[in-house]
Design a protein around this motif. Structure first.
Motif, PDB file in Angstrom:
ATOM      1  N   ASP A  26       0.838  -1.196  -0.036  1.00  0.00           N
ATOM      2  CA  ASP A  26      -0.115  -0.046  -0.045  1.00  0.00           C
ATOM      3  C   ASP A  26       0.879   1.146  -0.041  1.00  0.00           C
ATOM      4  N   ILE A  27       1.966   1.352   0.888  1.00  0.00           N
ATOM      5  CA  ILE A  27       2.811   2.294   0.746  1.00  0.00           C
ATOM      6  C   ILE A  27       3.388   2.797  -0.394  1.00  0.00           C
ATOM      7  N   ILE A  28       4.085   1.593  -1.053  1.00  0.00           N
ATOM      8  CA  ILE A  28       4.912   1.892  -2.205  1.00  0.00           C
ATOM      9  C   ILE A  28       3.953   2.251  -3.370  1.00  0.00           C
ATOM     10  N   SER A  29       2.559   1.700  -3.482  1.00  0.00           N
ATOM     11  CA  SER A  29       1.934   2.020  -4.643  1.00  0.00           C
ATOM     12  C   SER A  29       1.755   3.327  -4.932  1.00  0.00           C
ATOM     13  N   GLY A  30       1.791   4.327  -3.827  1.00  0.00           N
ATOM     14  CA  GLY A  30       1.840   5.821  -3.918  1.00  0.00           C
ATOM     15  C   GLY A  30       3.005   6.212  -4.476  1.00  0.00           C
ATOM     16  N   ILE A  31       4.070   5.422  -4.397  1.00  0.00           N
ATOM     17  CA  ILE A  31       5.443   6.016  -4.912  1.00  0.00           C
ATOM     18  C   ILE A  31       5.758   5.476  -6.403  1.00  0.00           C
ATOM     19  N   VAL A  32       5.233   4.262  -6.789  1.00  0.00           N
ATOM     20  CA  VAL A  32       5.692   3.684  -7.995  1.00  0.00           C
ATOM     21  C   VAL A  32       4.488   3.364  -8.959  1.00  0.00           C
ATOM     22  N   GLY A  33       3.185   3.439  -8.376  1.00  0.00           N
ATOM     23  CA  GLY A  33       2.107   3.149  -8.977  1.00  0.00           C
ATOM     24  C   GLY A  33       1.529   1.739  -8.656  1.00  0.00           C
ATOM     25  N   GLU A  34       0.407   1.585  -8.602  1.00  0.00           N
ATOM     26  CA  GLU A  34      -0.411   0.554  -8.403  1.00  0.00           C
ATOM     27  C   GLU A  34       0.176  -0.802  -9.372  1.00  0.00           C
ATOM     28  N   ALA A  35       0.349  -0.563 -10.590  1.00  0.00           N
ATOM     29  CA  ALA A  35       0.890  -1.473 -11.695  1.00  0.00           C
ATOM     30  C   ALA A  35       2.107  -1.969 -11.394  1.00  0.00           C
ATOM     31  N   GLN A  36       2.837  -1.429 -10.788  1.00  0.00           N
ATOM     32  CA  GLN A  36       4.079  -1.988 -10.570  1.00  0.00           C
ATOM     33  C   GLN A  36       4.615  -2.535  -9.106  1.00  0.00           C
ATOM     34  N   SER A  37       3.603  -2.185  -8.339  1.00  0.00           N
ATOM     35  CA  SER A  37       3.796  -2.394  -6.851  1.00  0.00           C
ATOM     36  C   SER A  37       3.460  -3.857  -6.261  1.00  0.00           C
ATOM     37  N   GLY A  38       3.125  -4.859  -7.359  1.00  0.00           N
ATOM     38  CA  GLY A  38       3.020  -5.921  -6.790  1.00  0.00           C
ATOM     39  C   GLY A  38       2.580  -7.188  -7.818  1.00  0.00           C
ATOM     40  N   THR A  39       1.459  -7.154  -8.638  1.00  0.00           N
ATOM     41  CA  THR A  39       1.135  -8.078  -9.707  1.00  0.00           C
ATOM     42  C   THR A  39       1.794  -8.239 -10.951  1.00  0.00           C
ATOM     43  N   GLU A  40       2.339  -9.332 -11.310  1.00  0.00           N
ATOM     44  CA  GLU A  40       2.918  -9.428 -12.681  1.00  0.00           C
ATOM     45  C   GLU A  40       1.962  -9.585 -13.521  1.00  0.00           C
ATOM     46  N   THR A  41       2.045  -8.559 -14.671  1.00  0.00           N
ATOM     47  CA  THR A  41       1.159  -8.648 -15.575  1.00  0.00           C
ATOM     48  C   THR A  41       2.085  -8.717 -16.848  1.00  0.00           C
ATOM     49  N   ASP A  42       1.585  -9.037 -18.111  1.00  0.00           N
ATOM     50  CA  ASP A  42       2.442  -9.197 -19.117  1.00  0.00           C
ATOM     51  C   ASP A  42       3.087  -7.997 -19.549  1.00  0.00           C
ATOM     52  N   GLU A  43       2.302  -6.909 -19.426  1.00  0.00           N
ATOM     53  CA  GLU A  43       2.921  -5.513 -19.598  1.00  0.00           C
ATOM     54  C   GLU A  43       3.918  -5.181 -18.858  1.00  0.00           C
ATOM     55  N   ASN A  44       3.850  -5.401 -17.406  1.00  0.00           N
ATOM     56  CA  ASN A  44       5.154  -5.182 -16.624  1.00  0.00           C
ATOM     57  C   ASN A  44       6.050  -5.862 -17.015  1.00  0.00           C
ATOM     58  N   LYS A  45       5.989  -7.290 -17.567  1.00  0.00           N
ATOM     59  CA  LYS A  45       7.262  -7.959 -17.699  1.00  0.00           C
ATOM     60  C   LYS A  45       7.854  -7.339 -18.828  1.00  0.00           C
ATOM     61  N   LYS A  46       7.121  -6.907 -19.990  1.00  0.00           N
ATOM     62  CA  LYS A  46       7.597  -6.464 -21.180  1.00  0.00           C
ATOM     63  C   LYS A  46       8.396  -5.232 -20.829  1.00  0.00           C
TER      64      LYS A  46
END
Length: 114
Positions: free
Chosen positions: A63-83
């Motif tokens: 929850d804390i880092i989602s404010g720093i780096v954005g929700e998409a990068q803070s935990g879940t691995e998506t195909d877009e994040n992997k790319k």
């Protein structure tokens, strides 16, 4: 301990660690691969640093880092994040190769001039 995040930037790593520690969450930073050596010799990181927290603090830390780096990068691995991650690694490798070639050219030029 659970892996919370992989940070490719030393500045981002320090920001995240500072934010988590300000909330009383201890963080373990582990350099990936030969990152420590590369940072010392070239001043840049190729693979980034993994950040770990205790299992009991994981949700709060995300929850804390989602404010720093954005929700998409803070935990879940998506195909877009992997790319995006693969692309950033390729950019860092290309920068390292360019750095080595430039340094080799400078050193070779010094020997030819002497």
């Amino acid at each position: 301990m659970v892996k919370l995040y992989n940070s490719g930037s030393p500045v981002e790593t320090r920001q995240i660690i500072a934010a988590l520690e300000a909330e009383g969450i201890p963080v373990l930073k582990k350099d990936v691969g030969s990152n420590s050596y590369m940072t010392l010799t070239s001043g840049m990181s190729l693979m980034g640093s993994d950040l770990y927290v205790s299992e009991s603090a994981e949700k709060r830390a995300r929850d804390i880092i989602s404010g720093i780096v954005g929700e998409a990068q803070s935990g879940t691995e998506t195909d877009e994040n992997k790319k995006l991650y693969r692309f950033s690694v390729i950019k860092r490798l290309a920068a390292a190769v360019l750095f080595i070639l430039v340094m080799a050219g400078i050193i070779t030029g010094m020997f030819l001039l002497s």
